[in-house]
Design a protein around this motif. Structure first.
Motif, short mmCIF file in Angstrom:
data_model
loop_
_atom_site.label_atom_id
_atom_site.label_comp_id
_atom_site.label_asym_id
_atom_site.label_seq_id
_atom_site.Cartn_x
_atom_site.Cartn_y
_atom_site.Cartn_z
N SER A 1 9.76 9.62 3.78
CA SER A 1 8.81 8.55 3.50
C SER A 1 8.81 7.60 4.69
N GLN B 1 0.87 -1.17 0.00
CA GLN B 1 0.00 0.00 0.00
C GLN B 1 0.91 1.23 0.00
N PHE B 2 0.87 2.00 -1.08
CA PHE B 2 1.77 3.13 -1.23
C PHE B 2 0.99 4.42 -1.46
N GLU B 3 1.25 5.42 -0.61
CA GLU B 3 0.59 6.72 -0.71
C GLU B 3 1.60 7.79 -1.08
N SER B 4 1.26 8.62 -2.06
CA SER B 4 2.11 9.73 -2.46
C SER B 4 1.27 10.79 -3.14
N GLN C 1 4.00 5.67 3.30
CA GLN C 1 3.47 6.98 2.93
C GLN C 1 4.61 7.94 2.64
N LYS D 1 3.54 3.51 7.71
CA LYS D 1 2.37 3.71 8.56
C LYS D 1 2.07 2.45 9.35
N LYS E 1 -3.33 6.86 -3.41
CA LYS E 1 -3.00 5.59 -2.76
C LYS E 1 -3.12 4.47 -3.77
N GLU E 2 -2.06 3.66 -3.87
CA GLU E 2 -2.03 2.56 -4.82
C GLU E 2 -1.69 1.26 -4.12
N THR E 3 -2.15 0.16 -4.71
CA THR E 3 -1.77 -1.17 -4.24
C THR E 3 -0.89 -1.81 -5.31
N HIS F 1 2.60 -0.79 4.42
CA HIS F 1 1.90 0.46 4.07
C HIS F 1 2.87 1.63 4.24
#
Length: 309
Positions: free
Chosen positions: A139, A53-56, A148, A142, A60-62, A146
């Motif tokens: 970075s 799970q990557f947020e930028s 972020q 979380k 948010k993408e899987t 996961h």
């Protein structure tokens, strides 16, 4: 890297590993370039079951890489190994995964140190090409699996023997990465920012924004950077007053609430990189007869605050 299939391993899928691995795994899925996430425990299980799970930048993408594993046999020989683990883990990790590294494996380092080559060769004296590097990014994890991206441009610089084919491959994979022949200067310039900021934010338990607003703390930070400058000069790296001002200005590029990874590790009772970011400066400066009163004071405050040696 002459075979049809290129295997790239990202070792340590934490804040940096996730940031680097996410675009590569997304871009090269189902291609001749295989992206392998090397991680253990809860992180491995989470990514195997649910993907990374990557947020930028509010998105948010899987993302599922080709392989998620901690088994050297399953991983096999790598063409490229990107080391994104903490500095204190390098020796143990390289010992664990030495069978995945051949003399032809290119090792890229992204640690917050100025002596990664030395650390690696102590464990793997027969290692082939080492491309020391650094990354400018905030970075964080979380929770396991996961990651972020908080702030910072994500710019990567690497040195060593030039390899245009590899750099082009990584750029095509979504990384903002540049080869520079004078990587030692770049590493020291980043260290000029990372080490003092890590030390002072940990010692005084402040965020980047709070540090900027405190004139006394900024005075201490300025003098810690001057102590780094003196140490760098003994390593034939000339850091200027402008470099110090640029480093201090970098604080404004991060969100107010940003914290250094050293500070977060202390807060979470994790193993820390104090030995590389604080002790290294004091011990090596002493060898050259350089006084470090500001670093010494910060070190004592850290030891008192967190009950560490």
């Amino acid at each position: 890297m002459n075979s049809n299939t290129i295997k790239i391993g990202i070792l340590g899928i934490g804040g940096i590993g996730g940031f680097v691995g996410a675009p590569l795994a997304k871009k090269y899925k189902n291609s001749a370039t295989k992206i392998i996430f090397i991680c253990r425990g809860e992180t491995k299980n989470a990514i195997q079951n649910k993907g990374l799970q990557f947020e930028s930048k509010g998105i948010k993408e899987t993302i599922f890489p080709d392989v998620v594993s901690d088994n050297p046999t399953e991983i096999g020989i790598l063409d490229v190994l990107i080391l994104t683990s903490k500095s204190y883990s390098i020796k143990d990790i390289l010992s664990t995964y030495k069978d995945c590294i051949s003399p032809q494996t290119i090792i890229i380092t992204l640690q917050n140190v100025v002596n990664a080559n030395e650390i690696i060769r102590e464990t793997l004296p027969e290692a082939g090409q080492i491309m020391e590097g650094c990354i400018y990014v905030a970075s964080n994890v979380k929770q396991p699996g996961h990651v972020q991206h908080i702030g910072g441009p994500g710019k990567i610089f690497v040195g060593g023997k030039e390899n245009k084919q590899l750099i082009d491959l990584l750029v095509s994979g979504g990384l903002d990465i540049t080869y520079v022949p004078n990587i030692n200067e770049i590493l020291w310039k980043k260290y000029l920012f990372v080490a003092p900021v890590a030390g002072i934010t940990s010692a005084y338990k402040v965020t980047f924004g709070q540090l900027l607003e405190d004139e006394n703390l900024m005075h201490i930070l300025d003098n810690m950077m001057i102590e780094i400058q003196s140490l760098a000069s003994k390593n034939n790296i000339m850091l200027t007053k402008e470099d110090i001002e640029t480093s201090k200005d970098l604080l404004t590029k991060f969100p107010f609430e940003s914290k250094s990874s050293l500070q977060l590790d202390f807060e979470n009772n994790n193993q820390t990189e104090k030995r590389f970011l604080v002790d290294y400066v004091i011990e090596n400066a002493k060898k050259y007869g350089i006084g470090t009163p500001y670093y010494n004071d910060v070190n004592e405050k850290i030891k008192t605050s967190y009950n560490v040696s």
